[in-house]
Design an enzyme around this catalytic site. Structure first.
Site, mmCIF file in Angstrom:
data_model
loop_
_atom_site.group_PDB
_atom_site.id
_atom_site.type_symbol
_atom_site.label_atom_id
_atom_site.label_comp_id
_atom_site.label_asym_id
_atom_site.label_seq_id
_atom_site.Cartn_x
_atom_site.Cartn_y
_atom_site.Cartn_z
ATOM 1 N N LYS A 85 -23.191 -6.584 -0.728
ATOM 2 C CA LYS A 85 -24.001 -7.385 0.368
ATOM 3 C C LYS A 85 -23.724 -6.682 1.086
ATOM 4 O O LYS A 85 -22.278 -6.622 1.740
ATOM 5 C CB LYS A 85 -23.878 -9.005 -0.029
ATOM 6 C CG LYS A 85 -25.427 -9.687 0.869
ATOM 7 C CD LYS A 85 -25.726 -10.873 1.040
ATOM 8 C CE LYS A 85 -26.825 -11.728 1.424
ATOM 9 N NZ LYS A 85 -26.311 -13.004 1.053
ATOM 10 N N SER A 116 -30.480 -15.014 -0.304
ATOM 11 C CA SER A 116 -30.928 -13.009 0.661
ATOM 12 C C SER A 116 -29.767 -12.232 0.110
ATOM 13 O O SER A 116 -30.028 -11.017 0.054
ATOM 14 C CB SER A 116 -29.420 -13.702 1.995
ATOM 15 O OG SER A 116 -28.696 -14.623 1.488
ATOM 16 N N SER A 160 -28.210 -18.451 -1.960
ATOM 17 C CA SER A 160 -28.866 -16.796 -1.837
ATOM 18 C C SER A 160 -27.951 -16.531 -3.065
ATOM 19 O O SER A 160 -28.503 -14.876 -2.615
ATOM 20 C CB SER A 160 -28.148 -17.060 -0.501
ATOM 21 O OG SER A 160 -28.776 -17.087 0.490
#
Lengths: 468, 478
Positions: free
Chosen positions: B76, B149, B173
């Site tokens: 990420k 996310s 997330s």
């Protein structure tokens, strides 16, 4: 005028650690701009603070030296505000839950000993340094993250002069405890002063005080100018800056403009737990306060206040002095020699007691030679100079330099008679009652002996002759 | 067809494939997925090949290599890796070159990096719609979001671009996108994995998480990245369990509390999928117990006070002066105000945060939120004294359309089931457990602190009796 003045101090002291409070960067003074930096102290994303254990130790030592109670548990918070010298946009500080509280410091204020309460001592990180130029501002982040303790006094001062004397005592105390070198000119010790006047109680905070003298001057300025519309209004709490050049204060902001710091507990650092055993171990490292030392030296050794204070201000000299006395030197003499010729030599050559070749014991022996009348005062001084340079013992130097000759009485008498013959006016003066004339004659005799005869002895002999 | 992590590790160790071969294969898949789903913000082909080659060389020399050496990873884009740009899906960090490598990635330094995956800006959001680099698509239906996310990381795994991915989980997330994309997502106990190098959103809630096809895969990764880090003062000294060693213990004898919350209406089909899974677990030897979840709403509210407050101070460092986007200006204030070019969701939460901090001198809301957090934490701890694990849906809905103009509260509602574990700092896992309208459903297990092993054991057992985790988009169960 002083009865209604209320003064409190906030002192920031940089701790004498090798690295910063939350990262491994060096705290060394004078490095090229922005070279002692890393992602942590530059506030890069994803960085986390790692607490410097040595900083905690020194903070505990400082708190103990200030006679504070150490909180077994204290914690860190974020003080949020935007400023170019604050890389993370917040300062990590223990202001809300400090390491230590409720201490006190005694200091000498002329003939009185005063005591000031310490509200708290806490750890926090320093900000970067800003350099303002006409066209731009430059930021040096070397200082960002340096470990500080903030020492907050209760507002118990009523005289600006006392604030200065307290700061001087505090400096010596923290230096002696090994916490910091407290150089105000280098920014290692900074002071903000708060002053208000009863009964209206509106507080003025004074910043940018770069010496203990400035603290006194700025506070006096506020006292003298209170209520005059020409300078500042005291209708609300204000922050002012001390203008060193023009010797006045300038308004920075008023209470309505003061920021809201929105303190939040620091989630990246666990509570700081200080073990009792650590506190006890560090307690043994706390030296006497400068005041305690000064009083002890004056009391134990019958030194005058001035001598005691100077020795107390320089621990190395005090220790040296005590060793000399322990080796047999009379205290008064030891103090005289140490603070006189030895100190002068150190100053001239930029040395300290650690790197001169003589020891306290050697000085004690030199003093003994002189008090025994084996050598004269002047001779002793000459030997000392050589000792300081060569490190040889007083005895061997005395031999080398062929000193301590006892002028035999016959030769002395001869010189006395010659001097008396050449100075009939002085004789007349003496006979007329002028005691100074005797000194004059003694001096003349000593001149002839190249200062090597004992003045007391010469004077006695002269008197003998003259009173015959 | 992607081998399991265990299989891949074996293949590499036994020389059936090389890191270079496997990585090259994946890179073509990456190109494909990138075009269709916008999985990555930056693909790091060269870096990946360089690492692959280095591993192959070391292996040829007979050097000892850690288990995940040569196994590719997608990360990420809020985790710093030296040599890569880290954008956090924001314009603020468009060209930000990472000056150091996060601890988790130091521990995975021999895993070829496929790329930095897309996310919601600064990790706040449940869809990747707030990314400054365009939203990602869900590999199950590219018109839909992959969740957020960590949407890019979940999509990367689901699309077969990488055998595993790292994400971050603050309020769900990792778990919610795992559920949306039909993969397994693990959020470890707060303090189990170092946060050094993870760009902070809400520090007391953030944790690095793992996304992979199976629980066993997650166990392998967790074994490598878990453990104390002297660079993170909040990382725990708690010894790291042997996650793989205990993984085959099954669910016999475990008591699982299935959480019922009257305050939430899950999308049709989700409750049924979770109940079916519960029944199967019972058949496999677990004891299922009905439990009331009383604080779901309070948890959500508390989260949306605490997170913005912490966010406000975490984003204060972005003033454009030392790194990141800097606008021209004549004073610090000017530069500051112009440089902070955050997207609207971030701005909204910043305003919320500063409001909450500033508004009252007696800190009414923030103090209340902290109290609520404690109540939620105590409640979960009490429940976990009665049962071994808590079961619920991972999310109240399945992947929604990219076009859906949801109001704010509806968007925040996505994290409803995930937030309590975040507030309490407890480990949780999302496991594929069904399909609704052809879209994946995830179920969540929550365990006591430091009991990731229990989660992985139960998850592995579940995946031994079900097929949902083997499904890939466009492919039926095998």
């Amino acid at each position: 005028m002083t009865k209604d003045t209320v003064i409190g101090l906030e002192v920031h002291v940089a701790l004498d650690t090798k690295s910063k409070l939350f990262c491994r960067c060096s705290t060394q003074w004078g490095l090229p701009d922005n070279t002692a930096v890393c992602p942590i102290c530059l506030g890069h994303p994803g960085t986390l603070p790692v607490l410097n254990a040595r900083a905690v130790e020194l903070a505990v030592v400082a708190a103990l030296a200030l006679d504070c109670k150490i909180n077994a548990v204290s914690s860190f918070a974020r003080k949020n505000y935007f400023y170019p010298d604050l890389p993370k946009g917040y300062q990590i500080t223990q202001q809300q839950q400090p390491l230590a509280r409720h201490g006190s410091v005694k200091f000498q204020a002329k003939d009185v000993v005063r005591e000031i309460s310490i509200r708290q001592v806490h750890i926090e990180e320093d900000a970067a340094r800003l350099y303002h130029h006409k066209e731009r501002t430059e930021i040096d982040f070397n200082r960002a993250g340096v470990p500080l303790i903030e020492i907050v006094t209760e507002p118990e001062f009523s005289r600006p002069r006392d604030a200065r004397l307290f700061l001087e005592e505090l400096r010596l105390l923290l230096i002696a405890a090994g916490v910091s070198d407290c150089r105000m000119e280098a920014g290692n010790m900074r002071c903000d002063a708060n002053i208000s006047f009863a009964p209206d109680g509106q507080r003025t905070e004074i910043k940018n005080l770069n010496s203990t003298k400035a603290v006194q001057l700025a506070l006096e300025y506020q006292q003298q100018n209170r209520g005059t519309s020409a300078s500042q209004s005291f209708t609300e709490a204000t922050t002012v800056r001390w203008d060193e050049k023009n010797r006045r204060t300038v308004i920075m902001r008023s209470k309505s403009e003061s920021p809201d710091y929105m303190f939040v507990a620091e989630p990246d650092l666990p509570n700081l737990c200080v073990e009792k055993s650590m506190v006890e171990a560090l307690q043994t490292q706390i030296p006497e306060t400068p005041l305690q030392l000064s009083q002890r030296l004056a009391g134990d050794y019958q030194l005058n206040d001035q001598q005691a204070r100077v020795l107390a201000a320089h621990r190395d000299k005090a220790a040296w002095f005590e060793k000399a006395v322990a080796a047999g030197a009379p205290p008064a003499e030891a103090a005289k020699w140490l603070l006189g010729p030895v100190a002068r030599h150190l100053n001239l050559r930029g040395k300290n007691l650690g790197n001169i070749p003589i020891s306290p014991e050697q000085l004690a022996r030199l003093i003994k030679l002189q008090t025994d009348r084996t050598i004269s005062n002047t001779e002793a001084r000459e030997i000392l100079q050589q000792m300081l340079v060569t490190g040889h013992s007083p005895e061997s130097l005395k031999k080398e330099m062929n000193l301590g000759r006892r002028w035999d009485e016959q030769t002395l008498v001869k010189i006395i008679e010659e001097v008396l013959a050449a100075n009939s006016k002085a004789i007349a003066d003496y006979r007329a009652g002028k005691a100074r004339a005797l000194d004059f004659l003694t001096g003349k005799v000593l001149q002839r002996t190249e200062g090597r005869a004992d003045p007391a002895e010469v004077t006695a002999m002269l008197r003998q002759h003259l009173d015959k | 067809m992607m081998p399991t992590l265990r299989q891949l590790v074996q293949q590499l160790e036994q020389g059936q494939t090389t890191a270079r071969q496997f990585t090259e294969q994946l890179l073509s898949q990456v190109a494909n997925a990138q075009e269709r789903f916008n999985v990555f913000i930056n693909v790091t082909e060269e870096m990946a090949m360089a690492t692959a080659d280095r591993v192959d060389k070391l292996r040829r020399r007979g050097c000892f290599l850690p288990p995940l050496a040569g196994v590719p990873v997608a990360v990420k884009d809020n985790i710093l890796i030296e040599g890569t740009i880290t954008t956090c899906a924001s314009r603020m960090l468009k060209d930000y070159v990472s000056p150091y490598t996060a601890t988790v990635m130091e521990r995975l330094s021999l895993s070829p990096l496929m790329g930095k995956t897309n996310m919601d800006e600064f990790a706040m959001g449940s869809s990747t719609l707030t990314s400054a680099y365009g939203p990602s698509g869900n590999p199950w239906d590219e018109a839909r979001v992959p969740g957020g996310s960590s949407g890019g990381s979940a999509a990367a795994v689901a699309a077969g671009c990488t055998p595993f991915a790292l994400g971050s989980d603050t309020g769900g997330s990792v778990r919610q996108p795992a559920a949306f994309c039909g993969v397994t997502g693990l959020r470890p106990t707060w303090g189990r994995v170092s946060r050094r190098g993870l760009v902070a959103f809400a520090s007391s809630l953030d944790q690095v998480g793992i996304l992979a096809p199976s629980a066993e895969d997650c166990a392998l990764v967790l074994q490598t990245i878990a453990g104390h880090d002297s660079g993170d003062a909040t990382s725990s000294h708690q010894p790291v369990s042997d996650y793989l060693g205990g993984i085959n213990q099954g669910v016999k004898g475990l008591t699982i509390g299935i959480l019922r919350d009257r305050n939430v209406d899950n999308q049709q089909g989700i409750d049924m999928a979770v109940d079916k899974a519960a029944a199967m677990l019972e058949k496999a030897g677990a004891t299922l117990v009905e439990m009331d979840m009383p604080y779901g709403k309070e948890a959500l509210a508390a989260y949306h006070v605490i997170a913005p407050v912490e966010l406000y101070s975490n984003l204060a460092r972005f003033d454009g002066i030392r790194y990141g986007y800097r606008a021209a200006g004549h004073s610090y204030r000017e530069i500051l105000e112009r440089s902070r070019c955050f997207g609207s969701e971030v701005k909204l939460r910043l305003v919320s945060g500063v409001n909450l901090l500033q508004r009252e001198p007696d800190e009414k809301f923030y103090a209340k939120a902290r109290q609520a957090r404690k109540a939620v934490t105590d409640c979960l701890h009490n429940m976990l004294r009665e049962v071994d694990l808590l079961l619920s849906p991972s999310a109240p809905l399945v992947a929604f359309s990219k076009e859906e103009k949801d109001d704010l509260l509806a968007m925040y509602f996505n994290d409803y089931h995930a937030i309590p574990a975040s507030l309490a700092g407890l480990p949780a896992i999302s496991l594929p457990c069904g399909l609704v309208n052809g879209l994946p459903v995830g179920m969540q297990l929550v365990a006591p602190a430091w009991s990731e092993g229990l989660l992985l054991q139960a998850g592995h057992a579940w995946q031994g009796i079900s097929q949902w985790h083997t499904m890939a988009p466009g492919r039926s169960a095998q």
